[in-house]
Design a protein around this motif. Sequence first.
Motif, PDB file in Angstrom:
ATOM      1  N   PRO A 536       3.615  -6.724  -4.782  1.00 23.01           N
ATOM      2  CA  PRO A 536       4.981  -7.209  -5.010  1.00 23.01           C
ATOM      3  C   PRO A 536       5.740  -7.526  -3.731  1.00 23.01           C
ATOM      4  CG  PRO A 536       4.911  -4.831  -5.167  1.00 23.01           C
ATOM      5  CD  PRO A 536       3.504  -5.267  -4.903  1.00 23.01           C
ATOM      6  N   GLY A 537       5.128  -7.317  -2.576  1.00 21.07           N
ATOM      7  CA  GLY A 537       5.821  -7.510  -1.315  1.00 21.07           C
ATOM      8  C   GLY A 537       6.436  -6.205  -0.844  1.00 21.07           C
ATOM      9  N   PRO A 538       7.103  -6.212   0.326  1.00 22.13           N
ATOM     10  CA  PRO A 538       7.646  -4.974   0.893  1.00 22.13           C
ATOM     11  C   PRO A 538       8.559  -4.249  -0.101  1.00 22.13           C
ATOM     12  CG  PRO A 538       7.783  -6.758   2.481  1.00 22.13           C
ATOM     13  CD  PRO A 538       7.368  -7.382   1.188  1.00 22.13           C
ATOM     14  N   LEU A 539       8.379  -2.921  -0.205  1.00 20.34           N
ATOM     15  CA  LEU A 539       9.171  -2.102  -1.122  1.00 20.34           C
ATOM     16  C   LEU A 539       9.876  -0.997  -0.358  1.00 20.34           C
ATOM     17  CD1 LEU A 539       6.574  -1.652  -4.028  1.00 20.34           C
ATOM     18  CD2 LEU A 539       8.516  -3.232  -3.972  1.00 20.34           C
ATOM     19  N   THR A 540      10.978  -0.536  -0.919  1.00 22.70           N
ATOM     20  CA  THR A 540      11.665   0.646  -0.413  1.00 22.70           C
ATOM     21  C   THR A 540      11.536   1.738  -1.465  1.00 22.70           C
ATOM     22  OG1 THR A 540      13.789   0.051  -1.419  1.00 22.70           O
ATOM     23  CG2 THR A 540      13.323  -0.838   0.777  1.00 22.70           C
ATOM     24  N   VAL A 541      11.916   2.928  -1.091  1.00 24.48           N
ATOM     25  CA  VAL A 541      11.839   4.039  -2.039  1.00 24.48           C
ATOM     26  C   VAL A 541      12.633   3.730  -3.300  1.00 24.48           C
ATOM     27  CG1 VAL A 541      12.408   6.468  -2.404  1.00 24.48           C
ATOM     28  CG2 VAL A 541      11.412   5.739  -0.225  1.00 24.48           C
ATOM     29  N   ASP A 542      13.720   2.996  -3.158  1.00 24.41           N
ATOM     30  CA  ASP A 542      14.579   2.704  -4.304  1.00 24.41           C
ATOM     31  C   ASP A 542      13.996   1.644  -5.235  1.00 24.41           C
ATOM     32  OD1 ASP A 542      16.432   4.500  -3.339  1.00 24.41           O
ATOM     33  OD2 ASP A 542      17.536   2.981  -2.203  1.00 24.41           O
TER      34      ASP A 542
END
Length: 625
Positions: A536-542
Amino acid sequence: MPIASEPGPGAAPAGADPVPQFSEWRKGVAGVLAKVRRVEIAELPDEPEHLLDETTYDGLTVAPLYTRRDELPEHPLPGAFPFVRGGDATRDVHRGWYVSAHFAGPDAAEVNREILAALGNGVSAVWLGAGERGVPVADLPAALSGLLFDLAPLALDAGAATAEAAERVYAALDGYDTASRKDIQVCLGAAPLTSRFADAANIGLAETVTLAAGAVARAETVCAITVDGTAFHNAGASDAQELGASIAAGLAYLRALTERLDIAAALGQLTFRFAATDDQFATVAKFRAARRLWARVAHVCGAPDFGGAPQHAVTSAAMMTQRDPWVNLLRTTLAAFGAGVGGADAVTVLPFDSALPAGELGVSKSFADRMARNTQLLLLEESHLGFVQDPAAGSWYVEELTDALAAKAWEFMQEIEAEGGYSAALDSGLLAERVAATRAARDTDVAHRKTSVTGVNEFPNLAEPPLSEQARRADRIARYGATFEALRNRSDTYLAEHGARPKALLVPLGSVAEHNVRVTFIANLLASGGIESVNPGPLTVDTIAAAATEAGAPIAVLCGSDKRYGAEAGAAVEQLRAAGVETVLLAGAAKAVAELEDAQRPDGFLAAKIDAVAALSGLLEKVGA
């Protein structure tokens, strides 16, 4: 056998280092290795270049650099004992080696058309399957109709029908009108000893000796026996094992033959067949070493001038892949190059789709055969490889590898002889055990991706159509990529049952610079087991939970830098599990998250040195594949 040679005009004075720049090169190597390993130069060994050495399955060391320090005495010219540089001193440089092709099929008329068409388009030697392996024996004269026997050597592959097939060939030769009958070269292909190892049907040893005695009496140049080293290679043997076992089998034939023939005639009844692989330098050395070994046998038997047995090279069936089979075109090109440069008398290139059932790829047999034929023709007629005999001569690397391989093969032959000879080594299981051990070591290297098989355990193409049930059936050849291809077969079955392949969510953490290397590594690794990556591409914890819910994959893999893992891996694992992901893995080593609590630790780790086959098999089991 080494010979003395005078130093050349550019030789270093006695006692001087022949490569005065070597010490400076060694310092450079030490500097690079110290930087890569993050140590001080003083912590490296005195000869740091040996840290770059590689070891073959025979235990031979391949150094990173060969110089005049490794120079060996020059061997005699081709056609002279010990035949390292070739068995034929007068080979036509415009022809080079014989371009051989294998023909087989139940319809003699169709096989005859294929043979004549191939001979008109560059093939110069015929390898013909007969009996259960091809043309019905009774129809052999029809299959050979129109063949100019004095121009195109003929080799038979008739198994248990070899003696009967020989009579049919003799009948065809008796009706052939030529003044130069000695120019007609025929190999009857009897192979009882190597066929026994491969559990393949063939005539008995006593019948083979009778066949050889009849061959000696012919006016043509007829060889009755083929020592088929590919039987060992296809079971997983190393190069030295293939050579050593073949020489041991050759010795067993000689012992039987000399009960009825003199040693010179007996030596003339043997030809050798070896596998050529895409390791081009190993292949060059193998064929040169094989001639040296057999020349030594002939020398010990008192007939050194008759030790130049013909060699037939066949591109390795074990290196061929079912997945991304187009890469086989590159593999067979390298193999044919190595065999030709190594001095093989005839070379057969297997079609690139030979590991698959006929028609599996939707390409015609004529196309695959043409590509196999043209591979050799380009090497001969455009690269002019046949213009020079033994072009690898004088290469410090090739000469050293030839000598080392010959010594190791001789050692293995002696081990077989100490067991009581070839047949005794078969009966005791020694030969099978040694080959099985090498096969297991190679399988381990492939499983850990230490050995790359392009299109299989590296750079796989998941968009390939699934293989047919017939293609998935196991064969007797120890193909290098078979374990990974078995994983892909499981993925194909899953695809047929569910309409989609098993999926795993990639969880890129941090910037592209931080995660890109590991994202690429994991996507490649998963695909080699038939598991499709969802990125999905770069992710953050949120945003992790939403991505996991949307993907609906039961497996997720965290991808990022070790530093990023220390800050975010624990929370990412919690988010993924809360979203229903059953298995959470991390790209990298366990030490990167050693300080996390058990509840935040991933379920496993995917690093470069893992047993990829075991890991991927476990993941497929988790998703029901």
